[in-house]
Design an enzyme around this catalytic site. Sequence first.
Site, PDB file in Angstrom:
ATOM      1  N   HIS A   3     -58.142  27.835  -4.309  1.00 51.36           N
ATOM      2  CA  HIS A   3     -57.055  28.831  -4.240  1.00 51.36           C
ATOM      3  C   HIS A   3     -56.451  28.839  -2.841  1.00 51.36           C
ATOM      4  O   HIS A   3     -56.983  29.485  -1.934  1.00 51.36           O
ATOM      5  CB  HIS A   3     -57.602  30.216  -4.600  1.00 51.36           C
ATOM      6  CG  HIS A   3     -56.547  31.280  -4.674  1.00 51.36           C
ATOM      7  ND1 HIS A   3     -56.643  32.359  -5.513  1.00 51.36           N
ATOM      8  CD2 HIS A   3     -55.383  31.455  -3.997  1.00 51.36           C
ATOM      9  CE1 HIS A   3     -55.579  33.138  -5.368  1.00 51.36           C
ATOM     10  NE2 HIS A   3     -54.809  32.619  -4.441  1.00 51.36           N
TER      11      HIS A   3
ATOM     12  N   HIS B  76     -52.528  28.397  -0.430  1.00 48.33           N
ATOM     13  CA  HIS B  76     -51.062  28.379  -0.392  1.00 48.33           C
ATOM     14  C   HIS B  76     -50.639  27.413   0.706  1.00 48.33           C
ATOM     15  O   HIS B  76     -50.939  27.637   1.876  1.00 48.33           O
ATOM     16  CB  HIS B  76     -50.521  29.781  -0.108  1.00 48.33           C
ATOM     17  CG  HIS B  76     -50.924  30.796  -1.139  1.00 48.33           C
ATOM     18  ND1 HIS B  76     -50.191  31.018  -2.279  1.00 48.33           N
ATOM     19  CD2 HIS B  76     -52.003  31.613  -1.224  1.00 48.33           C
ATOM     20  CE1 HIS B  76     -50.786  31.955  -3.011  1.00 48.33           C
ATOM     21  NE2 HIS B  76     -51.892  32.330  -2.402  1.00 48.33           N
ATOM     22  N   LEU B  77     -49.943  26.327   0.311  1.00 44.28           N
ATOM     23  CA  LEU B  77     -49.513  25.335   1.303  1.00 44.28           C
ATOM     24  C   LEU B  77     -48.046  25.497   1.688  1.00 44.28           C
ATOM     25  O   LEU B  77     -47.569  24.839   2.617  1.00 44.28           O
ATOM     26  CB  LEU B  77     -49.790  23.915   0.791  1.00 44.28           C
ATOM     27  CG  LEU B  77     -51.273  23.581   0.550  1.00 44.28           C
ATOM     28  CD1 LEU B  77     -51.433  22.160   0.031  1.00 44.28           C
ATOM     29  CD2 LEU B  77     -52.103  23.780   1.815  1.00 44.28           C
TER      30      LEU B  77
ATOM     31  N   ASP C 109     -49.993  33.426  -9.405  1.00 45.42           N
ATOM     32  CA  ASP C 109     -50.654  34.129  -8.294  1.00 45.42           C
ATOM     33  C   ASP C 109     -49.665  34.868  -7.404  1.00 45.42           C
ATOM     34  O   ASP C 109     -48.639  34.314  -7.010  1.00 45.42           O
ATOM     35  CB  ASP C 109     -51.458  33.154  -7.426  1.00 45.42           C
ATOM     36  CG  ASP C 109     -52.217  33.900  -6.341  1.00 45.42           C
ATOM     37  OD1 ASP C 109     -52.819  34.941  -6.657  1.00 45.42           O
ATOM     38  OD2 ASP C 109     -52.191  33.454  -5.187  1.00 45.42           O
TER      39      ASP C 109
ATOM     40  N   HIS D 259     -53.953  36.680 -10.856  1.00 41.10           N
ATOM     41  CA  HIS D 259     -54.031  37.613  -9.731  1.00 41.10           C
ATOM     42  C   HIS D 259     -53.996  38.996 -10.378  1.00 41.10           C
ATOM     43  O   HIS D 259     -52.952  39.425 -10.855  1.00 41.10           O
ATOM     44  CB  HIS D 259     -52.834  37.355  -8.806  1.00 41.10           C
ATOM     45  CG  HIS D 259     -52.554  38.417  -7.801  1.00 41.10           C
ATOM     46  ND1 HIS D 259     -52.494  38.141  -6.448  1.00 41.10           N
ATOM     47  CD2 HIS D 259     -52.294  39.744  -7.922  1.00 41.10           C
ATOM     48  CE1 HIS D 259     -52.210  39.263  -5.789  1.00 41.10           C
ATOM     49  NE2 HIS D 259     -52.072  40.248  -6.660  1.00 41.10           N
TER      50      HIS D 259
ATOM     51  N   ASP E  65     -58.029  31.656  -0.437  1.00 41.93           N
ATOM     52  CA  ASP E  65     -56.701  32.286  -0.552  1.00 41.93           C
ATOM     53  C   ASP E  65     -55.939  32.115   0.765  1.00 41.93           C
ATOM     54  O   ASP E  65     -55.210  33.016   1.191  1.00 41.93           O
ATOM     55  CB  ASP E  65     -56.813  33.763  -0.942  1.00 41.93           C
ATOM     56  CG  ASP E  65     -55.471  34.364  -1.367  1.00 41.93           C
ATOM     57  OD1 ASP E  65     -54.495  33.596  -1.535  1.00 41.93           O
ATOM     58  OD2 ASP E  65     -55.392  35.593  -1.521  1.00 41.93           O
TER      59      ASP E  65
ATOM     60  N   PHE F 144     -48.399  40.285   2.918  1.00 45.44           N
ATOM     61  CA  PHE F 144     -49.837  40.255   2.640  1.00 45.44           C
ATOM     62  C   PHE F 144     -50.370  38.836   2.819  1.00 45.44           C
ATOM     63  O   PHE F 144     -49.715  37.869   2.450  1.00 45.44           O
ATOM     64  CB  PHE F 144     -50.094  40.688   1.201  1.00 45.44           C
ATOM     65  CG  PHE F 144     -49.730  42.123   0.911  1.00 45.44           C
ATOM     66  CD1 PHE F 144     -50.679  43.124   1.062  1.00 45.44           C
ATOM     67  CD2 PHE F 144     -48.456  42.470   0.488  1.00 45.44           C
ATOM     68  CE1 PHE F 144     -50.364  44.450   0.784  1.00 45.44           C
ATOM     69  CE2 PHE F 144     -48.124  43.789   0.216  1.00 45.44           C
ATOM     70  CZ  PHE F 144     -49.079  44.784   0.363  1.00 45.44           C
TER      71      PHE F 144
HETATM   72 ZN   LIG Z   1     -53.354  36.367  -5.296  1.00 40.64          ZN
END
Ligand SMILES: [Zn+2]
Length: 425
Positions: free
Chosen positions: A60, A62-63, A152, A179, A305, A323
């Site tokens: 999990h 984020h790129l 997500d 999510h 995450d 966030f």
């Molecule tokens: Zn999430």
Amino acid sequence: MPTLIKNGRVIDPASRTDRVADVLIEDGKIAGVGQDLSAAGAEVFDAAGLIVAPGFIDMHVHLREPGFEHAETIESGSRAAAAGGFTSVCCMPNTKPVNDSATVTSYIVERARNKAVVNVFPIGAITKGSAGEELAAIGAMKAAGAVAISDDGKPVMNARVMRRAMEFARSYDLPIIQHCEDLNLSAGGDMHEGAASVRWGLRGIPAASEDVMVARDLLLAQLTGARYHVAHISTRNSVAMVAQAQKLGLPVTCEATPHHFALSDERMPAYDSNYKMKPPLRSACDATAVMDGLASGTIGAIATDHAPHPGSEKMQEFERCPFGIIGFETAIALAIEDLVAPAKITLTRLVELFTTGPEAVMRLGRGTLAPGAPGDVTIFGTEIEWTYDVNQSHSRSRNSPFHGRTFRGGPVATVVNGEFIWKRV
Ligand SMILES: [Zn+2]
């Protein structure tokens, strides 16, 4: 050139191995694990005193590419992952454009092939634009390389849409990752709803906003038979509900982030945006439930995450800033310090949570040192002392609550397809 990792403590839960041995990699694949191995012309790494494990998987992350390259790119994110001991990452679809079609999936696969130092596996969106209404091109994304579906960051609020998505996920044999957040209950919230939010005058995100979504989805999972996975689980009630569903035999899994077991709402400085994420840092009681879930097996994976945001966005007042925190480089250290050192889990369990656990959900064909497996290896130590300087991070972003912290234990070297892509200097 072959790679030979000598004298380490090899922990490979997939083959029930835990012994001092050498690991030999040839032609990018594991050639063998055994005593006194040798190979002509091999690059030799002395791992005496260190743990040698199958390459860690972060399911999990984020790129940010395409669309938010000022925050992260596939290349920079992959280098940060390598410096955290990860050899494979699964990237969420909330890019710009959203990864909701084979075109975007193929773009990510292609960029990763050319730029990434670790293996990158895209996760496709559940709905078009992750808007929660129309299903995305799930079959086409799978054909292009997507290994799971998720919206997500934008939970699928409509139960009917979620039911349909689960039916599709099931027919394509893909895991569906949610999510879990009821947006009506969490609306306007900036941190966990509890004593600290009241004290600081910040609007709260109640634990129930996660729990009601988990409850709904578990019922839908039972209805559809889908392989359903709860992302970044953070509350004691959600952990208990997942445990109950597993007891019933449902193919339901979940993951937890390091910050949700290492921190709590009472253990964060007031108004520090490096502690602002979703789900928010919960109560100490919830963090304990997460640790217990990781120990018992209810929670099968640790995932970071990793969520980069540039300083310009994170430096605003608490209520305005986005966030999420970065997480690759501190994940192993936090797991050692907060789970292994206090004897909540064993080292073998730690390795499972980063290898066989995520592999069981994502089915990447990795997470083992069996002969013939991809030559991906994570080397880490439990005794090394080091201080995390976020300004030296390989990520393009700096949003970490762990800057300046001295850790005991952490990654030492990372091998992908038999090549050292990162070494601690
Ligand atoms: Zn999430």
